[in-house]
Design an enzyme around this catalytic site. Structure first.
Site, PDB file in Angstrom:
ATOM      1  CG  ASP A 254      -1.957   0.778   1.307  1.00 56.46           C
ATOM      2  OD1 ASP A 254      -2.174   2.234   0.353  1.00 56.46           O
ATOM      3  OD2 ASP A 254      -2.525   1.523   2.415  1.00 56.46           O
ATOM      4  CG  HIS A 425       4.442   3.198   3.586  1.00 56.96           C
ATOM      5  ND1 HIS A 425       5.653   2.036   2.953  1.00 56.96           N
ATOM      6  CD2 HIS A 425       2.999   2.619   3.926  1.00 56.96           C
ATOM      7  CE1 HIS A 425       4.334   1.513   2.304  1.00 56.96           C
ATOM      8  NE2 HIS A 425       3.257   1.646   3.361  1.00 56.96           N
ATOM      9  CG  HIS A 459       4.368  -3.752   5.349  1.00 63.50           C
ATOM     10  ND1 HIS A 459       3.725  -3.705   6.552  1.00 63.50           N
ATOM     11  CD2 HIS A 459       3.137  -2.859   4.722  1.00 63.50           C
ATOM     12  CE1 HIS A 459       2.338  -3.420   6.879  1.00 63.50           C
ATOM     13  NE2 HIS A 459       2.477  -3.050   5.550  1.00 63.50           N
ATOM     14  CD  GLU A 484       1.937  -5.679   1.554  1.00 63.52           C
ATOM     15  OE1 GLU A 484       0.137  -5.055   1.398  1.00 63.52           O
ATOM     16  OE2 GLU A 484       2.065  -4.977   1.778  1.00 63.52           O
ATOM     17  CD  GLU A 529      -2.307  -6.417   4.015  1.00 64.89           C
ATOM     18  OE1 GLU A 529      -3.634  -6.389   4.470  1.00 64.89           O
ATOM     19  OE2 GLU A 529      -1.865  -6.029   3.400  1.00 64.89           O
ATOM     20  CG  ASN A 680      -5.756   5.274  -8.899  1.00 62.64           C
ATOM     21  OD1 ASN A 680      -6.353   6.090  -8.304  1.00 62.64           O
ATOM     22  ND2 ASN A 680      -5.734   6.649 -10.155  1.00 62.64           N
ATOM     23  CG  PHE A 684      -7.187   3.497   0.632  1.00 60.27           C
ATOM     24  CD1 PHE A 684      -8.549   3.472   0.989  1.00 60.27           C
ATOM     25  CD2 PHE A 684      -6.059   2.251   1.133  1.00 60.27           C
ATOM     26  CE1 PHE A 684      -9.001   2.390   2.334  1.00 60.27           C
ATOM     27  CE2 PHE A 684      -6.481   1.585   1.960  1.00 60.27           C
ATOM     28  CZ  PHE A 684      -7.892   1.563   3.034  1.00 60.27           C
ATOM     29  CG  ASN A 687      -4.345   5.434   5.141  1.00 57.77           C
ATOM     30  OD1 ASN A 687      -3.330   5.387   5.049  1.00 57.77           O
ATOM     31  ND2 ASN A 687      -4.609   5.145   3.590  1.00 57.77           N
TER      32      ASN A 687
END
Length: 810
Positions: A254, A425, A459, A484, A529, A680, A684, A687
């Site tokens: 993400d 991130h 991640h 991931e 994930e 895309n 999202f 956040n």
């Protein structure tokens, strides 16, 4: 305190070259690229490294104790090493051009872009740039935001099957850098390595026109030995970077995809007999007072001769310059030519200052390699923190079914570990994935100011500077492998995932070997994930073997994998975004420790129900806490002129801004789709608890309140005896460490205030403190105990780190 370590393994672990044998010496003429390594075609998903050095802590040698020690207290003092030469930074120019794909990059190779005498053609697009910086922030290419789907662009590539990488739109960056090796880097028999700390996502390295090596794994540092490629005088480094590669299937995260060299590049000069790696362990006694320091040191011999009767010595200095080790050393009995030997030092340390996020006491560990005549051959150093993570290692049977029936809570130095965390991130609106040091510092400062004590590096491995900050200033970290594959997460894709088994094990090994000595890392995670399964054979046994790689190599930290829940031997249960009732249902004495690796999605007007979550966490000793998703809005700054104008908010006098206030004028912070990327995942990526420029958002105040460690409440007889009850949730810090600035408010207006400097409340206990307020001589109408309970206490905390943290308590 010795920890039990019991493993029942039903499958042979993958043996990597990084775990033992030194690769044969490679001559400069021996490396040949197929230029398909990135593509995933013809089995190349198994090709993720060519002529790359084995994973390690990547030591930097120093010329003396002073320089080695100073590099522990000041990260950038490493650049004063005679044996490190930076190739990135404000004064280092590179040439860069970016083309659409491999087909358009090939003519540059044919034309010899890697050679010193290369002359580009008009229209080739070459620019002079400074690094590190994602190329999307240098007016090349465009960012892509994707969460669940792979970032392959439908306008160019309609269908890309696993394990292949896209071919039509897959930008290739061509970098050129001229450098002359510093005289201090040279010497009889010395080896010169080049290190790339982060490149998105696959890259080929050339020196003086010759092929050196290739690597995938965007977020991990890797080294290449370039000794035999160098010449006297000016050298030319060329790097060919592919934005996507087959390994991108396991970087399906993400995040915003950019491209290019986004972390430092530098040269390291090491002697021909060198400390190539070392592992640090600290084992505390049963009273958590004294420690045994355990060191495992790899000595690599890059000569053709056998060495014997060498020594390696260990010293550890506090910030006052005191050496807390006395003559700790090991004999290096024998290392054959072109081989490696491993040697151990164990020494007792009386009453070292312990490390925790509350008390981040650090020592400077210096390792010295001496030859058979006592001459110093090499010195390396690192941050050393004495701390111990207590936990119950989960055991399994031959079928990887869990056999452990009772677990103890996870502790640090004997006290319950509580993770008040966020996911973070690598993202910066003006530099892409290249997060400047000042921005990382602001991240840590704001986290601590808001009572956040833990980071999940979602991640992947982060920049080395972030680990240094967390070690020095005290932040717990979940160390994550760069893996991931969200788009392949469904179990029907197990065969496709199994193709990447070797890549997954390589990245697991790299993450461990690089990060193993950081005291801030209190647990390992195999990634994120990739698949929800308790079947140990799924994906070719990938998840099983990644979990057990960590358990085999490190019995001092627990292992996490949300995809496996509490199966296959993980040492903690885990969920994403559970309800607070579900969290409470996982609590209980003897149950497996439980953590929310992601929770309370911080998008828009959110971060609700924190109290309910933390009521459940605080009620059960097996609860570890959780990591909010996520810390900062992901974005890239876009000039308003590119969207035909608009509201120039950041030029307004009332604009809220923190970092980049001048740079933000005339721009807006864009998200998925704003760059023409398709597909895309739209907004999202927005956040975070803070804005892209690190401006706090309102919900941070709720996080600060629910994550606090001092809980004040008015006593029932407060009006009479002017007392306030306090509970100290800290494990190691007394309230006496802090000043309490108090105010008495009436309808939000201060009517009295003061500072208390001598209040006491021991860790994990309750106490009462006196607040010497004075009521106004003329009582306001309605002044009573309920209105006085609006007492608001602010604590200005000055810690041993010389950092200021403002905690607002209500």
């Amino acid at each position: 305190m010795k920890k039990p370590f019991s493993i029942f393994i039903a499958a042979l672990m993958l043996t990597l070259s990084a775990n033992g044998i030194i690769p044969d010496k490679t001559n400069a003429a021996d490396v040949k690229f197929t230029h398909k390594e990135w593509s995933g075609k013809d089995g190349t998903e198994d090709v993720f490294a060519v002529n790359r050095e084995a994973a390690s802590v990547n030591p930097v040698p120093f010329q003396d104790d002073e320089s080695a020690v100073n590099a522990v207290w000041d990260y950038n003092a490493r650049e004063k090493s005679d044996y490190l030469q930076m190739l990135t930074g404000a004064d280092e120019d590179w040439e860069l051009t970016v083309v659409q794909n491999e087909d358009k990059a090939a003519p540059f190779r044919w034309g010899g872009f890697m050679n010193a005498d290369y002359k580009g053609q008009p229209g080739d697009g070459w620019k002079t740039v400074q690094l590190p910086k994602s190329w999307t922030c240098q007016d090349f290419d465009f960012p892509i935001y994707a969460n669940v789907v792979m970032p392959w662009q439908s306008k160019y590539n309609q269908w890309v099957s696993c394990p292949n990488a896209p071919t039509n739109y897959n930008p290739v960056g061509l970098y050129r850098k001229k450098f002359t090796l510093d005289s201090s880097m040279k010497g009889n028999g010395r080896r010169t390595y080049i290190q790339f700390d982060g490149v998105e996502s696959a890259y080929y390295v050339y020196v003086n026109g010759k092929e050196v090596g290739y690597s995938e794994d965007t977020f991990s540092p890797h080294r290449f030995d370039i000794t035999d490629y160098l010449k006297d005088g000016e050298n030319i480094l060329a790097v060919e970077v592919h934005k996507f590669c087959d390994g991108t299937w396991f970087e399906g995260q993400d995040m915003i995809y950019d491209g290019g060299i986004f972390r430092d590049v530098f040269l390291v000069s090491s002697p021909d007999v060198q400390i190539s790696d070392y592992t640090v362990r600290t084992d505390l006694d049963n009273t958590y007072t004294n420690a045994e320091l355990q060191l495992s040191i790899d000595v690599k011999n890059t000569t053709g001769n056998t060495l014997s009767v060498w020594t390696v010595e260990a010293d550890a200095y506090d910030e006052e310059g005191n050496n807390i080790l006395n003559g700790a050393s090991a004999k290096v009995d024998k290392v054959n030519g072109w081989n490696k030997g491993t040697f151990s030092i164990k020494t007792n340390v009386i009453s070292p200052k312990l490390w925790s996020a509350e008390t981040p006491n650090i020592y400077a560990l210096v390792l010295t390699l001496k030859d058979d005549k006592g001459n110093v051959k090499e010195k390396v150093s690192t941050q050393l923190g004495f701390r111990e993570i207590g936990y119950t290692p989960t055991e399994v049977d031959w079928a990887y079914k869990v056999t452990t029936k009772q677990w103890q809570p996870i502790t640090i130095n004997g006290k319950r570990l509580l993770l008040k965390g966020v996911n973070r991130h690598d993202t910066d609106p003006f530099n892409g994935k290249a997060v400047p040091q000042a921005t990382m510092e602001e991240d840590v400062r704001l986290m601590q100011q808001n009572n956040i004590n833990a980071i999940r590096t979602s991640h992947y491995s982060n920049d080395s500077y972030l680990y240094w900050l967390c070690n020095k200033y005290g932040m717990y970290m979940m160390g994550e492998t760069n893996l991931e594959c969200h788009a392949l997460q469904d179990g029907k894709n197990n065969d496709a995932k199994a193709k990447f088994y070797e890549l997954a094990m390589d990245r697991t090994d790299t993450a461990y070997q690089r990060l193993k000595n950081n005291p801030a890392i209190v647990s390992w995670s195999i990634g994120n994930e990739m698949g929800y399964t308790s079947n140990p054979s799924d994906a070719g046994g990938m998840f099983r073997d990644m979990i057990w790689y960590f358990k085999k190599h490190d019995n001092t930290r627990p292992v996490h994998s949300e995809g496996q829940g509490n199966a296959m031997g993980v040492d903690m249960g885990s969920n994403m975004y559970p309800g607070s009732d579900w969290v409470g249902g996982n609590g209980g004495n003897g149950k497996i420790p439980y953590v929310m690796c992601e929770y309370d999605h911080a998008m828009g007007n959110s971060v609700g129900a924190l109290k309910e979550y933390w009521d459940a966490i605080r009620a059960n000793q097996n609860m570890l806490g959780g990591f909010i998703w996520d810390w900062v809005d992901q974005s890239r700054a876009v000039p308003l002129t590119k969207v035909n104008g608009g509201w120039d908010y950041y030029s307004e006098s009332y604009a809220h801004s923190n970092l980049y206030s001048d740079l933000s004028k005339g721009k807006y912070f864009a998200y998925g789709g704003d760059w023409g990327d398709n597909p895309n995942d739209n907004s999202f990526c927005e956040n975070g608890l803070i804005c892209p420029d690190r401006t706090e958002q309102p919900e941070v105040k709720e996080v600060r309140y629910q994550y606090q460690s001092f809980w004040f409440s008015p006593d029932g007889n407060m009006l009479n005896d002017k007392t306030v009850s306090v509970y100290n949730e800290n494990n190691f810090l007394d309230l006496s460490e802090f000043d309490i600035n108090w105010k008495l408010l009436k309808n939000g207006v201060s009517v009295d205030s003061g500072t208390i400097s001598d209040a006491e409340c021991a860790p994990l206990t309750k106490a009462k403190i006196k607040i010497p307020f004075t009521l106004p001589e003329k009582h306001y109408s309605g002044m009573n105990s309920s209105s006085i309970s609006q007492l608001r206490l602010k604590m200005l905390i000055v810690s041993s780190r010389q950092e200021l943290k403002l905690l607002t308590l209500r």
